[in-house]
Design a protein around this motif. Structure first.
Motif, PDB file in Angstrom:
ATOM      1  N   ILE A  43     -78.584  -0.441 -24.308  1.00  0.00           N
ATOM      2  CA  ILE A  43     -77.330   0.306 -24.314  1.00  0.00           C
ATOM      3  C   ILE A  43     -76.651   0.080 -25.662  1.00  0.00           C
ATOM      4  O   ILE A  43     -76.516  -1.061 -26.114  1.00  0.00           O
ATOM      5  CB  ILE A  43     -76.415  -0.166 -23.159  1.00  0.00           C
ATOM      6  N   GLN A  44     -76.256   1.181 -26.302  1.00  0.00           N
ATOM      7  CA  GLN A  44     -75.519   1.114 -27.563  1.00  0.00           C
ATOM      8  C   GLN A  44     -74.253   1.937 -27.394  1.00  0.00           C
ATOM      9  O   GLN A  44     -74.287   3.158 -27.524  1.00  0.00           O
ATOM     10  CB  GLN A  44     -76.364   1.664 -28.717  1.00  0.00           C
ATOM     11  N   GLU A  45     -73.154   1.263 -27.082  1.00  0.00           N
ATOM     12  CA  GLU A  45     -71.875   1.916 -26.793  1.00  0.00           C
ATOM     13  C   GLU A  45     -72.038   2.957 -25.698  1.00  0.00           C
ATOM     14  O   GLU A  45     -72.297   2.614 -24.568  1.00  0.00           O
ATOM     15  CB  GLU A  45     -71.260   2.488 -28.070  1.00  0.00           C
ATOM     16  N   ASP A  46     -71.948   4.275 -26.040  1.00  0.00           N
ATOM     17  CA  ASP A  46     -72.021   5.296 -24.989  1.00  0.00           C
ATOM     18  C   ASP A  46     -73.340   6.067 -25.006  1.00  0.00           C
ATOM     19  O   ASP A  46     -73.418   7.199 -24.550  1.00  0.00           O
ATOM     20  CB  ASP A  46     -70.831   6.254 -25.090  1.00  0.00           C
ATOM     21  N   GLN A  47     -74.385   5.431 -25.549  1.00  0.00           N
ATOM     22  CA  GLN A  47     -75.723   6.029 -25.519  1.00  0.00           C
ATOM     23  C   GLN A  47     -76.758   4.930 -25.336  1.00  0.00           C
ATOM     24  O   GLN A  47     -76.428   3.750 -25.354  1.00  0.00           O
ATOM     25  CB  GLN A  47     -75.989   6.826 -26.790  1.00  0.00           C
ATOM     26  N   ILE A  48     -78.023   5.334 -25.157  1.00  0.00           N
ATOM     27  CA  ILE A  48     -79.098   4.371 -24.925  1.00  0.00           C
ATOM     28  C   ILE A  48     -80.236   4.670 -25.897  1.00  0.00           C
ATOM     29  O   ILE A  48     -80.623   5.821 -26.059  1.00  0.00           O
ATOM     30  CB  ILE A  48     -79.616   4.469 -23.468  1.00  0.00           C
ATOM     31  N   ARG A  49     -80.739   3.629 -26.548  1.00  0.00           N
ATOM     32  CA  ARG A  49     -81.897   3.775 -27.444  1.00  0.00           C
ATOM     33  C   ARG A  49     -83.124   3.336 -26.674  1.00  0.00           C
ATOM     34  O   ARG A  49     -83.152   2.263 -26.076  1.00  0.00           O
ATOM     35  CB  ARG A  49     -81.676   2.907 -28.687  1.00  0.00           C
ATOM     36  N   VAL A  50     -84.149   4.191 -26.675  1.00  0.00           N
ATOM     37  CA  VAL A  50     -85.422   3.880 -26.018  1.00  0.00           C
ATOM     38  C   VAL A  50     -86.486   3.783 -27.108  1.00  0.00           C
ATOM     39  O   VAL A  50     -86.619   4.692 -27.921  1.00  0.00           O
ATOM     40  CB  VAL A  50     -85.815   4.964 -24.987  1.00  0.00           C
ATOM     41  N   THR A  51     -87.221   2.653 -27.151  1.00  0.00           N
ATOM     42  CA  THR A  51     -88.276   2.481 -28.149  1.00  0.00           C
ATOM     43  C   THR A  51     -89.581   2.119 -27.459  1.00  0.00           C
ATOM     44  O   THR A  51     -89.579   1.485 -26.399  1.00  0.00           O
ATOM     45  CB  THR A  51     -87.933   1.353 -29.164  1.00  0.00           C
TER      46      THR A  51
END
Length: 164
Positions: free
Chosen positions: A127-135
């Motif tokens: 979770i990055q603030e109000d979004q999500i990074r998927v790797t």
């Protein structure tokens, strides 16, 4: 040497310019429609909230239908508009407020992370603030995650951006 990881962001954004354009087009249509002749019908944007005014709840729903058709044509996620119950306004008319939701709140971000973890797909999500990074190492795995997330029942529409 490790293989380069691929990633994308899961967001949920409202393009406010497109919302404003949709309101203008909807108002123009309402003004010219026979079934709205002589009736109260208005749509405004106040402090990033939609305000729909009409003479009764039935007309409010008709005004919202016209607006939603314009929003959909402009790729604005109508799932991100959360309307309150209607209330009485001045002159015997009815009014309804619609919150325009941008970003993914904490609760929904946690649901998304849990769904990704439980899927067993070999990716990481944060979770990055109000979004999500998927790797992940495999683009195929990232595609599987997108398919999984599209099928989740959430109160907001997800967008997938910044593929790297």
């Amino acid at each position: 040497m490790a293989a380069k990881e691929a990633s994308f962001d899961v967001t949920s954004e409202m393009n406010m310019e497109e919302v404003k354009n949709s309101i203008q087009i909807a108002l123009k249509e309402i003004k010219n429609r026979f079934d709205f002749k002589g009736s109260i019908a208005d749509i405004k944007l106040e402090n990033n909230k939609l305000v729909v005014v009409a003479e009764d709840d039935y007309k409010i729903e008709q005004v919202k239908d016209v607006l939603f058709s314009k929003l959909v044509k402009r790729a604005v996620p109508i799932k991100n508009i959360h309307f309150s119950t209607s209330e009485k306004a001045l002159g015997g008319s009815a009014r309804q407020y619609g919150d325009l939701i941008s970003g993914i709140d904490r609760d929904n971000a946690k649901k998304i992370n849990v769904a990704i973890k439980n899927s067993g797909i070999k990716v990481k999500s944060q979770i990055q603030e109000d979004q999500i990074r998927v790797t992940g190492k495999s683009r195929d795995d990232l595609q599987k995650v997108i398919t999984l997330l599209r099928n989740l029942d959430l109160p907001v529409e997800l967008q997938f951006t910044n593929f790297r």
